[in-house]
Design a protein around this motif. Structure first.
Motif, short mmCIF file in Angstrom:
data_model
loop_
_atom_site.label_atom_id
_atom_site.label_comp_id
_atom_site.label_asym_id
_atom_site.label_seq_id
_atom_site.Cartn_x
_atom_site.Cartn_y
_atom_site.Cartn_z
N GLY A 121 -1.41 -7.14 -2.40
CA GLY A 121 -0.17 -7.48 -1.71
C GLY A 121 1.04 -6.93 -2.42
N GLY A 122 2.05 -6.63 -1.67
CA GLY A 122 3.29 -6.15 -2.24
C GLY A 122 3.37 -4.64 -2.31
N GLN A 123 2.30 -3.93 -1.95
CA GLN A 123 2.35 -2.48 -1.98
C GLN A 123 3.10 -1.94 -0.76
N THR A 124 3.78 -0.83 -1.00
CA THR A 124 4.32 -0.11 0.16
C THR A 124 3.18 0.62 0.85
N GLN A 129 2.17 3.61 -1.25
CA GLN A 129 1.32 3.26 -2.40
C GLN A 129 -0.10 2.94 -1.96
N ALA A 130 -0.21 2.24 -0.84
CA ALA A 130 -1.54 1.88 -0.33
C ALA A 130 -2.32 3.13 0.06
N THR A 150 6.03 4.57 5.60
CA THR A 150 5.60 4.73 4.20
C THR A 150 6.50 4.02 3.18
N GLU A 164 7.95 1.19 3.56
CA GLU A 164 7.95 -0.25 3.81
C GLU A 164 6.76 -0.94 3.13
N GLU A 165 7.00 -2.18 2.75
CA GLU A 165 5.90 -2.99 2.22
C GLU A 165 4.96 -3.35 3.36
N LEU A 166 3.66 -3.23 3.10
CA LEU A 166 2.68 -3.54 4.14
C LEU A 166 2.64 -5.04 4.39
N ALA A 226 -2.33 -5.00 5.62
CA ALA A 226 -2.97 -4.71 4.34
C ALA A 226 -4.43 -5.14 4.35
#
Length: 281
Positions: free
Chosen positions: A3-6, A9-10, A49, A51-53, A58
C-alpha cells in the motif's frame, strides 16, 4: 506491491518480478495488467502513473501479477485476445488466437466463398472473422471439445454473426453432411517430442488436444486430406495452418489425395504457414 505505492512504482516492481519469473516482455505485461486492474485502456496508464494506487486496484494488480509470474497467459487474465482487428473472448478451453493465423485469413479472403467449414473451431476466431468480413457467407464450425463449442458460440454472438453460423461438436468431419466451397483449419500440429520445448504459457495453459496429436504432428492433416475431397464442391478450396517445417509434408498429403493447385503460403516473417489446395472442377 504494498500500500502507498504510486502506479509507476507498482509497475516497476511488477516488471522486475515478471522479469525474474522469465516472462518474455515483462514491462509490456506489467503495463497491460495495471490497466486491467484499474479498468482503464492501456493507452491511459501514463495518466495514472503519478497517483497512489487505490487499495482495491493494488489488490487486483497483485493478484494479476502473481498469476502472470507463474506464467498464466495475459490473454487468460484479461479474458480476451485481439485477432484481425476484433476482440475474442478466450479461456484455457481454447487455443489463443495468434497473429500468424491471419495469414490463413488473408488467403481465404483472396477469393469469394459462400459456405465455409472450420475444422477445430476453438474460439471461433477464424470462422467468425471470415463471416464478419464476408457478410453474404455462412458457415459451420466443429470441435471435439464441448467447452470450445460454447466459447465459439459466445464469440459468434459478440460479433453478430450468430444467424449465419452453426457450431457443432464433431470429431473432424464426423457430424458433417454438407459440401463447402471453402474448408479451413488450424489443427493440432505440435509433435509429441516438441511439447516439452513450448513456453509454459502454451504448454501448461492451453488445451493439449488443440496443440498436439500426441504423435508426429501430421495426424490431423492425414485425416483432413483423406476426407476433405468428399466435402468440397468442385473448385472449392482447402486452407490449413501448419508448423514452419511441415509445408512439404502436408503438401504431399494433399497431392496424394487428388487435390490440385497445391502450394505453400509464407507468413509475414517468411516462414511456411499455410498450405492451399483446390478440389478439381
Amino acid at each position: 506491491m504494498t500500500g502507498g505505492q504510486t502506479a509507476a512504482q507498482a509497475m516497476v516492481a511488477a516488471t522486475a518480478r515478471l522479469r525474474a519469473a522469465g516472462v518474455a516482455d515483462p514491462a509490456r505485461d506489467a503495463r497491460v495488467l495495471l490497466a486491467h486492474a484499474a479498468r482503464i485502456e492501456a493507452s491511459r496508464v501514463t495518466l495514472i502513473t503519478p497517483e497512489e494506487l487505490l487499495p482495491d486496484i493494488a489488490e487486483r494488480y497483485e493478484q494479476l501479477i502473481s498469476l502472470r509470474a507463474i506464467r498464466v497467459p495475459v490473454s487468460h487474465l484479461l479474458g480476451e485476445r485481439e485477432f484481425y482487428g476484433r476482440r475474442f473472448k478466450v479461456s484455457r478451453d481454447v487455443l489463443d488466437p495468434r497473429p500468424e493465423t491471419e495469414t490463413l485469413i488473408e488467403a481465404a479472403l483472396s477469393e469469394p466463398f459462400d459456405y465455409v467449414l472450420d475444422l477445430g473451431v476453438g474460439s471461433g476466431c477464424i470462422l467468425i472473422t471470415l463471416l464478419a468480413e464476408r457478410t453474404s457467407a455462412s458457415g459451420i464450425g466443429v470441435d471435439l471439445s464441448e467447452a470450445a463449442c460454447l466459447q465459439a458460440s459466445a464469440n459468434a454472438v459478440q460479433h453478430d454473426v450468430q444467424n449465419r453460423i452453426e457450431i457443432k461438436q464433431s470429431d473432424w468431419f464426423g457430424n458433417i453432411e454438407a459440401k463447402f466451397d471453402l474448408i479451413v483449419s488450424n489443427p493440432p500440429y505440435i509433435s509429441l517430442p516438441e511439447m516439452d520445448t513450448l513456453a509454459p504459457e502454451v504448454r501448461d495453459h492451453e488445451p493439449r488436444m488443440a496443440l498436439t496429436d500426441e504423435g508426429d504432428g501430421l495426424g490431423a492433416y492425414r485425416r483432413i486430406a483423406a476426407a476433405a475431397p468428399d466435402f468440397l464442391l468442385p473448385h472449392g478450396r482447402l486452407l490449413v495452418e501448419i508448423g514452419p517445417e511441415q509445408g512439404q509434408s502436408v503438401a504431399s498429403l494433399f497431392d496424394a489425395a487428388g487435390l490440385t493447385d497445391v502450394r505453400i503460403i509464407p507468413d509475414l516473417d517468411g516462414r511456411d504457414r499455410v498450405v492451399f489446395a483446390r478440389m478439381p472442377s
